[in-house]
Scaffold this motif. Structure first.
Motif, PDB file in Angstrom:
ATOM      1  N   LEU A 133       0.846  -1.188   0.000  1.00 46.49           N
ATOM      2  CA  LEU A 133       0.000   0.000   0.000  1.00 46.49           C
ATOM      3  C   LEU A 133       0.884   1.241   0.000  1.00 46.49           C
ATOM      4  N   ASP A 134       0.634   2.156  -0.933  1.00 47.14           N
ATOM      5  CA  ASP A 134       1.455   3.366  -1.074  1.00 47.14           C
ATOM      6  C   ASP A 134       0.669   4.551  -0.506  1.00 47.14           C
ATOM      7  N   SER A 176     -15.235  -0.014  -5.595  1.00 46.94           N
ATOM      8  CA  SER A 176     -14.785  -1.046  -6.533  1.00 46.94           C
ATOM      9  C   SER A 176     -13.447  -0.672  -7.158  1.00 46.94           C
ATOM     10  N   THR A 177     -13.330   0.591  -7.609  1.00 45.32           N
ATOM     11  CA  THR A 177     -12.079   1.053  -8.209  1.00 45.32           C
ATOM     12  C   THR A 177     -10.943   1.048  -7.200  1.00 45.32           C
ATOM     13  N   GLY A 178     -11.268   1.133  -5.909  1.00 45.96           N
ATOM     14  CA  GLY A 178     -10.257   1.138  -4.865  1.00 45.96           C
ATOM     15  C   GLY A 178      -9.699  -0.226  -4.513  1.00 45.96           C
ATOM     16  N   SER A 228      -8.874  -6.751  -2.548  1.00 49.01           N
ATOM     17  CA  SER A 228      -7.522  -7.297  -2.411  1.00 49.01           C
ATOM     18  C   SER A 228      -6.778  -6.696  -1.222  1.00 49.01           C
ATOM     19  N   GLN A 229      -7.507  -5.992  -0.358  1.00 48.86           N
ATOM     20  CA  GLN A 229      -6.890  -5.394   0.819  1.00 48.86           C
ATOM     21  C   GLN A 229      -7.249  -6.166   2.087  1.00 48.86           C
ATOM     22  N   VAL A 286      -1.516  -2.090  -9.773  1.00 50.52           N
ATOM     23  CA  VAL A 286      -2.619  -2.934  -9.317  1.00 50.52           C
ATOM     24  C   VAL A 286      -2.069  -4.084  -8.481  1.00 50.52           C
ATOM     25  N   ARG A 287      -2.982  -4.775  -7.832  1.00 51.77           N
ATOM     26  CA  ARG A 287      -2.651  -5.959  -7.055  1.00 51.77           C
ATOM     27  C   ARG A 287      -3.309  -7.180  -7.680  1.00 51.77           C
TER      28      ARG A 287
END
Length: 321
Positions: free
Chosen positions: A25-26, A50-52, A56-57, A282-283
Motif C-alpha cells: 500500500l502506497d 470497486s475502483t479502490g 484485495s486489501q 494494481v494488485r
C-alpha cells in the motif's frame, strides 16, 4: 435522514488505491492523489469502492486507506468510505471505523457472490446503515455482485426509506433502469448515476439526479465544469463539456462498465500513469497493462481527447509540490 441532510452532488472520483510494484500500500501516493483531486475541484471522493480494489486489501489496509484519505482531504470536500464486504458484521465494523476516522459517509454494495433476496438485501442494508450515525449511500453494482437491485420492483423505494440512507449510486449498465431509479426515489435521496452525456444532461435538467461517481477522476477536467454548468442551468456550456468527456470515456469504458483495452482498473491506472498521476500499480488477481500495443492505444486516446492538456495545470502543480 434524507437527501436534504447532505449536500452531495456533482463529480466525484471513485479513487483507485495506489500500490507499489511490489504490492505494498502506497500511502504517500494516496495522499498525493487526494491533493490532486482538491486541485481539480472535485465535489467529493469515494475511497475503497470497486475502483479502490477493496477486495484485495486486508481489513487493516482498508482502515489505513480511510484514515489517509480523510486526513489528506482535511474537510475540503466529502469523503465517503466504501465498506462492502461479504457479511453485514464486517461491513458494520468498517463503517464504525470510518466514522471514528472522520469520514463524511459510508457506502456499500449488497454482499458480493451471495445474490441476496429482496428481504435479505433490505436486512443487510438496515444492519450496515444503522451501525453508525453517518449518512449512508446504497451502491448498485451488478457487474461486481451479480445482483441488479433495480430489477426488483420497489426495492430502491424500500432502501430509500431506511433511516440513514441519503443516496443511491446506481451503476447498472441499463441506462433506462437508472432513469427509473431517478424517477422513483430522487425526491427522497440523492442519485448518482450515468449523466455525463447529452441524454444525462437532459435528465439532470428535467427529471432529476445529482452526480457521477466514476473511476479514477481522469475525466475531472471535463466533468467538473460540466457539473458547474449544470448547477448554473447553462445547458450550452454543459453540452460542450459533456461531449469532451464522452470523447474520452466512450473510448475507454463500454456501456456495461467493462474496459475497452483491458480490465477497467488496470486500464485506468495505466492511463493515470501515462498522465503522470499517482494511480500506482494494481494488485493480484489484476495484472498491469504492460504490452506496447495497448499502451500505444491508450496514448492515442489521451492525445486525441485533449485530456492531457486539460490536466496539465493540476498535474504540473502536483509535481511542483
Amino acid at each position: 435522514m434524507n437527501r436534504d441532510d447532505v449536500a452531495w452532488s456533482g463529480y466525484w472520483p471513485a479513487a483507485p488505491t495506489p500500490f507499489t510494484r511490489s504490492g505494498d500500500l502506497d500511502t504517500d501516493a494516496l495522499a498525493e492523489l487526494m491533493q490532486l483531486y482538491a486541485r481539480m475541484g472535485v465535489d467529493g471522493v469515494l475511497v475503497n469502492g470497486s475502483t479502490g480494489e477493496w477486495f484485495s486489501q486486508t481489513g487493516d489496509e482498508r482502515r489505513t486507506v480511510a484514515e489517509v484519505a480523510v486526513d489528506a482531504v482535511a474537510g475540503r470536500f466529502p469523503v465517503v468510505v466504501g465498506v462492502s464486504a461479504y457479511t453485514a458484521r464486517e461491513s458494520a465494523d468498517l463503517a464504525k471505523h470510518a466514522a471514528a476516522a472522520g469520514a463524511d459517509g459510508v457506502l456499500a454494495t449488497p454482499p458480493p457472490y451471495v445474490h441476496t433476496s429482496a428481504e435479505e438485501t433490505v436486512q443487510f442494508f438496515h444492519t450496515v446503515s444503522t451501525a453508525t450515525a453517518l449518512p449512508f449511500m446504497v451502491y448498485n453494482w451488478p457487474r461486481g455482485v451479480s445482483l441488479d437491485m433495480g430489477t426488483i420492483p420497489g426495492l430502491f423505494a424500500r432502501l430509500a426509506g431506511l433511516g440513514n440512507v441519503v443516496a443511491i449510486k446506481d451503476s447498472t449498465g441499463d441506462w433506462l433502469s437508472m432513469l427509473d431509479t431517478v424517477e422513483a426515489v430522487s425526491d427522497r435521496v440523492r442519485v448518482f448515476g450515468s449523466f455525463l452525456h447529452r441524454r444525462g444532461l437532459a435528465t439532470l435538467l428535467e427529471l432529476g439526479g445529482d452526480g457521477n461517481i466514476d473511476g479514477g477522476g481522469v475525466g475531472a477536467p471535463f466533468a467538473v465544469p460540466f457539473y458547474r454548468a449544470v448547477a448554473a442551468r447553462d445547458a450550452d456550456t454543459a453540452r460542450t463539456w459533456a461531449d469532451k468527456y464522452r470523447a474520452l470515456s466512450g473510448r475507454l469504458i463500454n456501456p456495461d462498465y467493462s474496459g475497452v483495452y483491458a480490465s477497467p482498473i488496470p486500464q485506468l491506472k495505466a492511463v493515470m500513469n501515462l498522465l503522470g498521476q499517482p494511480g500506482g500499480a494494481v494488485r493480484e488477481p489484476l495484472l498491469p497493462v504492460t504490452d506496447a500495443p495497448t499502451l500505444d492505444a491508450l496514448r492515442a486516446v489521451i492525445a486525441e481527447s485533449g485530456i492531457a492538456e486539460a490536466s496539465e495545470l493540476t498535474v504540473g502543480a502536483g509535481r511542483a509540490g
